[in-house]
Scaffold this motif. Structure first.
Motif, PDB file in Angstrom:
ATOM      1  N   CYS A  24       1.480   1.326  -1.901  1.00  0.00           N
ATOM      2  CA  CYS A  24       0.264   1.673  -3.101  1.00  0.00           C
ATOM      3  C   CYS A  24       0.406   2.846  -3.907  1.00  0.00           C
ATOM      4  O   CYS A  24       1.067   3.887  -3.330  1.00  0.00           O
ATOM      5  N   CYS A  25       0.080   2.827  -5.127  1.00  0.00           N
ATOM      6  CA  CYS A  25       0.208   4.066  -6.032  1.00  0.00           C
ATOM      7  C   CYS A  25      -1.083   4.840  -5.810  1.00  0.00           C
ATOM      8  O   CYS A  25      -1.852   4.604  -5.052  1.00  0.00           O
ATOM      9  N   PRO A  26      -0.893   6.053  -6.214  1.00  0.00           N
ATOM     10  CA  PRO A  26      -2.140   7.147  -6.009  1.00  0.00           C
ATOM     11  C   PRO A  26      -3.261   6.491  -6.564  1.00  0.00           C
ATOM     12  O   PRO A  26      -4.501   7.010  -5.959  1.00  0.00           O
ATOM     13  N   GLY A  27      -3.470   5.795  -7.635  1.00  0.00           N
ATOM     14  CA  GLY A  27      -4.536   5.188  -8.010  1.00  0.00           C
ATOM     15  C   GLY A  27      -5.706   6.274  -8.436  1.00  0.00           C
ATOM     16  O   GLY A  27      -5.518   7.199  -8.715  1.00  0.00           O
ATOM     17  N   GLY A  28      -6.903   5.581  -8.754  1.00  0.00           N
ATOM     18  CA  GLY A  28      -8.216   6.503  -9.210  1.00  0.00           C
ATOM     19  C   GLY A  28      -8.595   7.690  -8.487  1.00  0.00           C
ATOM     20  O   GLY A  28      -9.166   8.595  -9.112  1.00  0.00           O
ATOM     21  N   PHE A  56      -6.309  10.068  -8.026  1.00  0.00           N
ATOM     22  CA  PHE A  56      -5.359  10.853  -8.603  1.00  0.00           C
ATOM     23  C   PHE A  56      -5.144  10.923 -10.072  1.00  0.00           C
ATOM     24  O   PHE A  56      -4.904  11.780 -10.641  1.00  0.00           O
ATOM     25  N   CYS A  57      -4.926   9.571 -10.355  1.00  0.00           N
ATOM     26  CA  CYS A  57      -4.200   9.298 -11.619  1.00  0.00           C
ATOM     27  C   CYS A  57      -5.175   9.257 -12.770  1.00  0.00           C
ATOM     28  O   CYS A  57      -5.992   8.427 -12.679  1.00  0.00           O
ATOM     29  N   ALA A  58      -4.861   9.691 -13.916  1.00  0.00           N
ATOM     30  CA  ALA A  58      -5.784   9.545 -15.055  1.00  0.00           C
ATOM     31  C   ALA A  58      -5.733   8.183 -15.624  1.00  0.00           C
ATOM     32  O   ALA A  58      -6.655   7.876 -16.368  1.00  0.00           O
ATOM     33  N   LEU A  59      -4.890   7.378 -15.472  1.00  0.00           N
ATOM     34  CA  LEU A  59      -4.751   6.188 -16.173  1.00  0.00           C
ATOM     35  C   LEU A  59      -5.458   4.956 -15.539  1.00  0.00           C
ATOM     36  O   LEU A  59      -5.462   3.740 -15.689  1.00  0.00           O
ATOM     37  N   ALA A  60      -5.832   5.312 -14.107  1.00  0.00           N
ATOM     38  CA  ALA A  60      -6.408   4.244 -13.119  1.00  0.00           C
ATOM     39  C   ALA A  60      -7.615   3.524 -13.677  1.00  0.00           C
ATOM     40  O   ALA A  60      -8.396   3.970 -14.241  1.00  0.00           O
ATOM     41  N   ASN A  61      -7.496   2.387 -13.396  1.00  0.00           N
ATOM     42  CA  ASN A  61      -8.899   1.409 -13.560  1.00  0.00           C
ATOM     43  C   ASN A  61      -9.802   1.482 -12.173  1.00  0.00           C
ATOM     44  O   ASN A  61     -10.968   1.367 -12.320  1.00  0.00           O
ATOM     45  N   ILE A  65      -0.350  -2.631  -4.086  1.00  0.00           N
ATOM     46  CA  ILE A  65      -1.572  -2.191  -4.582  1.00  0.00           C
ATOM     47  C   ILE A  65      -1.276  -1.239  -5.710  1.00  0.00           C
ATOM     48  O   ILE A  65      -0.570  -0.214  -5.690  1.00  0.00           O
ATOM     49  N   SER A  66      -1.554  -1.738  -7.038  1.00  0.00           N
ATOM     50  CA  SER A  66      -1.516  -0.730  -8.191  1.00  0.00           C
ATOM     51  C   SER A  66      -3.012  -0.571  -8.548  1.00  0.00           C
ATOM     52  O   SER A  66      -3.716  -1.219  -8.488  1.00  0.00           O
ATOM     53  N   GLY A  67      -3.412   0.527  -8.905  1.00  0.00           N
ATOM     54  CA  GLY A  67      -4.652   0.887  -9.590  1.00  0.00           C
ATOM     55  C   GLY A  67      -4.737   0.645 -11.268  1.00  0.00           C
ATOM     56  O   GLY A  67      -5.915   0.730 -11.743  1.00  0.00           O
ATOM     57  N   CYS A  68      -3.772   0.137 -11.640  1.00  0.00           N
ATOM     58  CA  CYS A  68      -3.934  -0.280 -13.116  1.00  0.00           C
ATOM     59  C   CYS A  68      -2.604  -1.033 -13.615  1.00  0.00           C
ATOM     60  O   CYS A  68      -1.969  -1.143 -12.863  1.00  0.00           O
ATOM     61  N   MET A  69      -2.641  -1.623 -14.760  1.00  0.00           N
ATOM     62  CA  MET A  69      -1.553  -2.389 -15.308  1.00  0.00           C
ATOM     63  C   MET A  69      -0.204  -1.853 -15.260  1.00  0.00           C
ATOM     64  O   MET A  69       0.826  -2.484 -15.334  1.00  0.00           O
ATOM     65  N   ASN A  70      -0.272  -0.341 -15.108  1.00  0.00           N
ATOM     66  CA  ASN A  70       1.094   0.089 -14.972  1.00  0.00           C
ATOM     67  C   ASN A  70       2.116  -0.245 -14.028  1.00  0.00           C
ATOM     68  O   ASN A  70       3.276   0.020 -13.816  1.00  0.00           O
ATOM     69  N   ALA A  71       1.353  -0.806 -12.863  1.00  0.00           N
ATOM     70  CA  ALA A  71       1.987  -1.425 -11.858  1.00  0.00           C
ATOM     71  C   ALA A  71       2.936  -0.491 -10.904  1.00  0.00           C
ATOM     72  O   ALA A  71       3.929  -0.901 -10.640  1.00  0.00           O
ATOM     73  N   CYS A  72       2.533   0.857 -10.831  1.00  0.00           N
ATOM     74  CA  CYS A  72       3.430   1.726 -10.107  1.00  0.00           C
ATOM     75  C   CYS A  72       3.343   1.176  -8.614  1.00  0.00           C
ATOM     76  O   CYS A  72       4.245   1.668  -7.855  1.00  0.00           O
ATOM     77  N   GLY A  73       2.473   0.425  -8.525  1.00  0.00           N
ATOM     78  CA  GLY A  73       2.408   0.078  -6.885  1.00  0.00           C
ATOM     79  C   GLY A  73       3.098  -1.446  -6.908  1.00  0.00           C
ATOM     80  O   GLY A  73       3.165  -2.136  -5.707  1.00  0.00           O
TER      81      GLY A  73
HETATM   82  S1  SF4 Z   1      -0.333   1.973 -11.100  1.00  0.00           S
HETATM   83 FE1  SF4 Z   1      -1.833   2.738 -12.623  1.00  0.00          FE
HETATM   84  S2  SF4 Z   1      -3.495   4.074 -11.415  1.00  0.00           S
HETATM   85 FE2  SF4 Z   1      -1.551   3.403 -10.139  1.00  0.00          FE
HETATM   86  S3  SF4 Z   1      -0.602   5.366 -10.417  1.00  0.00           S
HETATM   87 FE3  SF4 Z   1       0.593   3.885 -12.136  1.00  0.00          FE
HETATM   88  S4  SF4 Z   1      -0.661   4.390 -13.681  1.00  0.00           S
HETATM   89 FE4  SF4 Z   1      -1.896   5.343 -12.028  1.00  0.00          FE
END
Ligand code: SF4
Lengths: 166, 552
Positions: B414-418, B420-425, B455-463
């Motif tokens: 799981c990424c840090p998501g919304g 913590f992360c400014a890019l999150a959806n 689980i990723s909080g946006c398209m950047n797919a860190c998760g």
């Molecule tokens: S996937 Fe998106 S929301 Fe999750 S850490 Fe990466 S940039 Fe942030």
């Protein structure tokens, strides 16, 4: 006047940079001055340049490739490589290719968005002259070359990688 | 473990001094935001939703107890008392103050750590199998080559301003644990017919908006040519990668647009020019780097341990942890134990300063003072005597580190998501928690068996949601947080990218959706079949029908 660092010190610049020119009239406007012209201009106005009585050399933008220079490289006392914005890294590759693959010995001058914090990398890639952006503090820039005592990779200033030296 | 010599130390202290100067000039207003941006990024510093976020490099995930204690100190003194393990085997802090970052870097340098190139458009931390050097199916230990790549890529003067970030993974085992095929460059250690080891090299893989599996650039590159080959790929990419659109700037797009064959030809043409040049590796250098990754002083032990057998027979909870979290070791009498950081209610990968100090002490006692961070965001003790596993587990259980869920459904990535992360959806941590709460029954979890949820909080797919057996992606629907679910991804030898099920779900629907997906699997599976195998056999339809069935 633009500040120029060359071979580790601040020097006066003998060259005039022509950023853009579409007709040979510019040669009449600057009689006898030494000019750095766009590579495209050079190719197009060969005859006018041959009759010009100052020195003329070329610069390339970051989307042009040094391997596309057809003229013998010795005909250029300096080649300018432009950084349209400092974060565009293509001119690093152009500089290395000029030195390493094409054996170019003349001056390679960084033009454009040339800032203090990129000078060390430029130096390692084979640049030896830096036309600083107008707002840069030249003394601070001179220190940039000492940011690191050494690097891991082979580079133009240190042809042996660290693993062959340690 | 690699030990710094005077050169490495010098470079690190030069770096700290350099960044101190840059930060000072920024705070004095002499560097613009845009100019400072790549400088701070290449020192691991993001400006996030709530505060700066600092990402510290843990090269190929290998960490000593001394280093972990230092991280605990940093968490306590410069942060809110915890850190977060990432899918790139690094560690992140979410609350440091910009002015203090140079001090943090100085502390890190004392223990041979740094934040160099942990973000920005440059070559990032090289990752590998967390069991390297101990895995039973290993062809060759990947860590010396990771270290060679680390040094080559650190402050590479030509590649500091690439079109986009660049990630390299190395795999030295038969079973790929490093998601190698979805990296910008993926390197497999392989053996040729003569029995020599070398590298099979892929390029152009990646996740993000356009997930792609990498293409083979060379089937066998001799060891000595490793760096010149990498340099050739990077040079073509630096010159030709797109810089007009950041969403098309990764090497995968260049490879796709050029065509994998044509791209490979360009790489080989470039390689011809520099092959056998100064960057050709010497035997001495390979040996030097290998000498840092020798076996620890193992004891001569029999394969089985009576203490272990007895504990397994008498303590069911321990037996379940052993079955789930312990893996076999190359060495007789030793085992690899994974410390799960996925206890329900704690954000996946989060670790408190107290836990860090505790783990450091345990590593000294049980695993020669070293550990690894896995890309699944857990910690691994690679060298535990079998006879001591029970004692280790008892200790772990006192600090929420003994959850027996490695590889199971609740071992979510799981990424840090919304949060913590400014890019999150959308948020991702609460989703992870709601799923963990839904599946709290250990017997059921073990019955479901191996199932990776990402689980990723946006398209950047860190998760890495594309390669989750079940992938969950946060999307924005008219300002509301929704979640798109995909099935069938996997990151191993048979890397595959998940297919989207259908319309996205609201946050509160997710646990029930997962439950339905799991139910379909359990009804359809053949004996011994893992989730991904059943999915491959029966396809999307039965899952889709159940999940989107109209309520009666
Ligand atoms: S996937 Fe998106 S929301 Fe999750 S850490 Fe990466 S940039 Fe942030």
């Amino acid at each position: 006047m633009q500040k120029l660092i060359k071979n580790g010190s601040l020097v006066d610049d003998q060259w005039v940079l022509i950023k853009q020119a579409s007709d040979a009239g510019i040669l009449q406007a600057l009689p006898g001055r030494d000019l750095i012209v766009p590579h495209r201009f050079w190719k197009f106005f060969q005859d006018d340049i041959a009759n010009y009585w100052g020195q003329v050399t070329i610069w390339l933008d970051s989307d042009e490739r040094v391997t596309d220079i057809r003229e013998p490289l010795e005909s250029f006392p300096l080649i300018g490589l432009n950084f349209p914005v400092f974060s565009d890294g293509r001119s690093y590759t152009n500089a290395r290719e000029l030195r390493e693959n094409l054996g170019y010995q003349g001056e390679i001058r960084a033009l454009g968005d040339v800032l203090r914090d990129q000078l060390y990398y430029m130096h390692r890639c084979g640049f030896d002259a830096y036309s600083l952006r107008h707002d840069q503090d030249p003394d601070e820039c001179l220190q940039a070359f000492d940011d690191f005592a050494t690097g891991y990779q082979a580079s133009i200033d240190q042809p042996q990688p660290l693993f062959r030296r340690r | 473990m690699y030990r710094y010599d005077q050169y490495d130390h010098q470079m690190l202290s030069d770096r700290v001094a350099q960044f101190r100067g840059q930060t000072r000039r920024y705070l004095e207003g002499r560097l613009s935001d845009a100019e400072f941006l790549p400088l701070r990024l290449q020192n691991g510093l993001y400006i996030q939703r709530l505060a700066p976020m600092m990402r510290i490099a843990v090269p190929y995930g290998l960490l000593s107890s001394r280093q972990l204690r230092k991280l605990a100190f940093i968490a306590d003194h410069f942060d809110k008392g915890y850190g977060h393990l990432t899918t790139r085997q690094n560690i992140q802090f979410n609350w440091p103050a910009l002015e203090e970052v140079p001090d943090i870097l100085e502390h890190l340098a004392e223990v041979e750590m740094h934040a160099i190139q942990t973000s920005g458009n440059c070559i990032r931390n090289t990752t590998t199998d967390q069991f390297a050097g101990c895995a039973v199916d290993e062809i060759e230990d990947s860590r010396p080559y990771c270290e060679i790549i680390r040094q080559w890529s650190t402050f590479h003067p030509e590649f500091a301003y690439l079109p986009r970030k660049f990630k390299i993974a190395v795999c030295g085992t038969r079973e790929d644990q490093a998601a190698t095929q979805v990296h910008d460059i993926g390197i497999y250690i392989v053996r040729n017919e003569q029995g020599e080891t070398g590298f099979r090299i892929l390029a152009g893989g990646g996740l993000g908006r356009t997930p792609i599996v990498g293409h083979e650039m060379a089937g066998f590159v001799e060891k000595k040519h490793l760096l010149t080959f990498l340099e050739a790929i990077l040079r073509v990419y630096n010159r030709e990668g797109r810089r007009d659109n950041k969403y098309k700037a990764r090497i995968k797009i260049l490879v796709k647009e050029t065509g994998p064959e044509a791209f490979r030809d360009k790489v080989h043409a470039e390689w011809e020019k520099i092959k056998d040049g100064a960057m050709t590796l010497t035997d001495a250098e390979i040996e030097r780097c290998r000498s840092f990754f020798t076996a620890p002083p193992y004891r001569e032990l029999p394969e089985t341990s009576p203490e272990l057998e007895q504990a397994l027979a008498s303590d069911l909870l321990f037996a379940s942890w052993y079955q789930q979290n312990v893996r076999p070791h190359q060495r007789s009498g030793y085992a690899i134990a994974t410390l799960s950081l996925k206890e329900t209610g704690i954000a996946p990968g989060d670790i408190s300063a107290e836990q860090m100090n505790f783990v450091a002490d345990l590593a000294d006692l049980y695993s020669f003072g070293e550990m690894r961070i896995s890309h699944q965001q857990n910690l691994v003790f690679t060298d535990v005597e079998k006879g001591q596993l029970y004692a280790l587990w008892k200790q772990l259980s006192t600090q929420s580190l003994g959850t027996p869920n490695l590889g199971l459904l609740t071992d979510l990535i799981c990424c840090p998501g919304g949060d913590f992360c400014a890019l999150a959806n959308a948020k991702s941590i609460p989703i992870a928690e709601s799923i963990q709460r839904q599946f709290s029954d250990q017997a059921l979890l073990q019955d479901i068996g191996e199932l990776a949820i990402n689980i990723s909080g946006c398209m950047n797919a860190c998760g890495h949601h594309h390669v989750g057996n079940i992938g969950i992606l946060g999307v924005d629907k008219k300002g509301e947080e929704f979640y798109q679910v995909s099935l069938g991804g996997s990151a191993g030898n048979r890397t595959s990218l998940g297919a989207i099920m259908g319309p996205a779900f609201a946050q509160e629907e997710i646990p029930a959706v997962i439950e339905k997906i799991v139910a379909v699997y359990r009804e359809h599976r053949d004996p011994g079949e893992a989730f991904i195998e059943t999915y491959d056999r029966i396809g999307m339809t039965p899952f889709k029908e159940r999940v989107y069935a109209k309520a009666d």
